[in-house]
Enzyme design. Structure first.
Site, PDB file in Angstrom:
ATOM      1  N   LYS A  37       0.748  -1.157   0.031  1.00 47.08           N
ATOM      2  CA  LYS A  37      -0.014   0.225   0.107  1.00 47.08           C
ATOM      3  C   LYS A  37       0.922   1.279   0.137  1.00 47.08           C
ATOM      4  CE  LYS A  37      -0.436  -0.286   5.028  1.00 47.08           C
ATOM      5  NZ  LYS A  37      -1.063  -0.860   6.173  1.00 47.08           N
ATOM      6  N   TYR A 262      15.866  31.026   6.577  1.00 53.35           N
ATOM      7  CA  TYR A 262      14.398  31.511   6.875  1.00 53.35           C
ATOM      8  C   TYR A 262      14.408  31.583   8.197  1.00 53.35           C
ATOM      9  CZ  TYR A 262      12.086  30.991   2.280  1.00 53.35           C
ATOM     10  OH  TYR A 262      11.760  30.961   0.917  1.00 53.35           O
ATOM     11  N   MET A 310      11.609  24.658   1.133  1.00 52.35           N
ATOM     12  CA  MET A 310      10.697  23.817   0.463  1.00 52.35           C
ATOM     13  C   MET A 310      11.378  22.711  -0.689  1.00 52.35           C
ATOM     14  SD  MET A 310       7.280  24.642  -2.009  1.00 52.35           S
ATOM     15  CE  MET A 310       6.267  25.078  -0.945  1.00 52.35           C
TER      16      MET A 310
HETATM   17  C1  LIG Z   1      -0.253  -1.746   6.659  1.00 50.01           C
HETATM   18  C2  LIG Z   1      -0.773  -3.370   7.100  1.00 50.01           C
HETATM   19  C3  LIG Z   1      -0.252  -4.327   7.560  1.00 50.01           C
HETATM   20  C4  LIG Z   1       1.203  -4.405   7.510  1.00 50.01           C
HETATM   21  O1  LIG Z   1       1.882  -3.694   8.517  1.00 50.01           O
HETATM   22  P1  LIG Z   1       3.346  -3.589   8.787  1.00 50.01           P
HETATM   23  O2  LIG Z   1       3.552  -3.154  10.378  1.00 50.01           O
HETATM   24  O3  LIG Z   1       4.125  -2.737   8.003  1.00 50.01           O
HETATM   25  O4  LIG Z   1       3.998  -5.005   8.807  1.00 50.01           O
HETATM   26  C5  LIG Z   1      -0.788  -5.431   7.880  1.00 50.01           C
HETATM   27  N1  LIG Z   1      -2.123  -5.643   8.027  1.00 50.01           N
HETATM   28  C6  LIG Z   1      -2.878  -4.420   7.991  1.00 50.01           C
HETATM   29  C7  LIG Z   1      -4.310  -4.435   7.900  1.00 50.01           C
HETATM   30  C8  LIG Z   1      -2.346  -3.184   7.391  1.00 50.01           C
HETATM   31  O5  LIG Z   1      -3.318  -2.111   6.873  1.00 50.01           O
END
Ligand SMILES: *Cc1c(COP(=O)(O)O)cnc(C)c1O
Length: 370
Positions: A37, A262, A310
């Site tokens: 993800k 800055y 930035m």
């Molecule tokens: C992101 C996620 C994981 C992975 O977690 P890690 O700590 O990065 O291994 C596992 N299960 C769900 C439901 C997640 O959203």
């Protein structure tokens, strides 16, 4: 295309090794979902997905339907589970692309059944039970006859039963045992009613590695695969996959009493060299690191002085330190035996490595090694 000098190098060889090492820690017959993800935590979902599958992962996990669809467009055929809630308006798209869905409410369930029938496509459902996390998921108390009937519906495939731990990364066992027990109760209820989904899963990286009893028959691995801390201290066999590097683009010499950047937050206490590096908070190198972080140049650590802008930051060096325009600058990674990890930067910001790597902006080109 010629690139800007600031790049994230993704070492896929290290990713494959991490996956293989993690696989070797799993109980026999436990499968691995590679969680990709958020563009694989900033590492690039397509390349990471391919490398993880090659190294032995059998499942992929994404947060959004869009993320799963993008992988399908890129030719990924492995099973993909959408870990987040699938919005009503994306259910048909998810099914059309053969994405497994997490389901925990009757409305989504009914909609998925209808969409599947309309599309003549199998609907693969993972029922999510909330055993103590407090986000999405059905309370175990609400897992009743009606749900059992739903899961028996031949219009769907009851592909998985899942939960998620709130404290798997904690030093002490905070509630994880209780969560496991509630999950076991639901598994037992399913079994008593003749429901045995092929996948039963609960563990993220921390749980899978620290508490092998939580592996069931599938683990969902994100952060450990990227070689970052799932819990401290991290197993030494896991190596960070991402390096963030740039170059010295300008060097100037200033006197004592010069106010840098800055807000003039850094005043030199002696004559110094100030080196400009073309990376800033719009790249995800966070402004909160101003006057706190270090970088590596010619194998030595140097402080980031003044505010991070930035698109640029400034590094302070002694007047006699050797440096030249074009010298490599390591922001995350190793050089000459020194190293700075995403987890180190996270500690300076009171956050976690996950946020550092997933926060690197798309403006930084990802370059793939091996
Ligand atoms: C992101 C996620 C994981 C992975 O977690 P890690 O700590 O990065 O291994 C596992 N299960 C769900 C439901 C997640 O959203």
């Amino acid at each position: 295309m010629l690139m800007r000098p600031t790049v994230a190098t993704i070492h896929l060889d290290r990713l494959r090794k991490n996956v293989q090492w993690i696989r070797a820690q799993l109980n026999p017959h436990v499968k691995m979902m590679a969680v990709v993800k958020a563009d694989a935590y900033g590492h690039g979902a397509h390349k990471v997905a391919e490398a993880a599958l090659e190294a032995g992962a059998e499942f992929l996990g994404v947060a959004l339907v869009e993320e799963g669809m993008a992988l399908r467009r890129q030719g990924i055929q492995a099973p993909i589970l959408v870990l987040g809630q699938v919005p009503m308006n994306q259910i048909a798209e998810a099914i059309a692309d053969d994405l497994d869905m997490v389901v925990f409410d009757p409305l989504t369930f009914d909609q998925a059944v209808q969409a599947g029938q309309f599309l003549h496509k199998p609907v693969k459902i993972h029922l999510k039970v909330d055993t103590g996390m407090g986000r999405i998921g059905l309370w175990p108390d609400h897992f009743d006859r009606v749900w059992i009937e739903r899961l028996r519906n031949p219009a769907i495939i009851f592909q998985g039963l899942m939960t998620h731990f709130a404290n798997a990364d904690a030093r002490e066992e905070r509630g994880t045992k209780e969560q496991v027990q509630r999950f076991l109760d639901v598994i037992e209820m399913c079994r008593e009613n003749g429901l045995e989904p092929p996948f039963v899963h609960a563990a993220n990286s921390a749980a899978a590695l620290k508490m092998p009893g939580t592996q069931f028959n599938l683990v969902r691995i994100g952060i450990a695969m990227y070689g970052l801390e799932a819990y401290a201290p991290m197993p030494a066999d896991l190596k960070p996959v991402l390096e963030l590097t740039s170059q010295v683009v300008f060097i100037k010499t200033v006197d004592e009493g010069f106010a840098v950047g800055y807000g003039s937050t850094y005043i030199t206490e002696k004559p110094m060299k100030i080196v400009t590096v073309p990376v800033g908070y719009a790249d995800g190198y966070r402004r909160g690191l101003s006057n706190r972080a270090q970088v590596l140049i010619r194998g030595r650590r140097y402080p980031v002085i003044g505010r991070i802008s930035m698109d640029q930051l400034t590094v302070g060096m002694d007047i006699d330190d050797p440096v030249a325009i074009g010298d490599p600058v390591v922001l995350i990674g190793e050089q000459g035996g020194e190293s700075i990890s995403a987890d180190d930067l996270a500690r300076l910001l009171d956050t976690i490595g996950y946020e550092i790597v997933s926060g690197l902006s798309p403006r930084i080109p990802r370059v793939y090694g091996n």
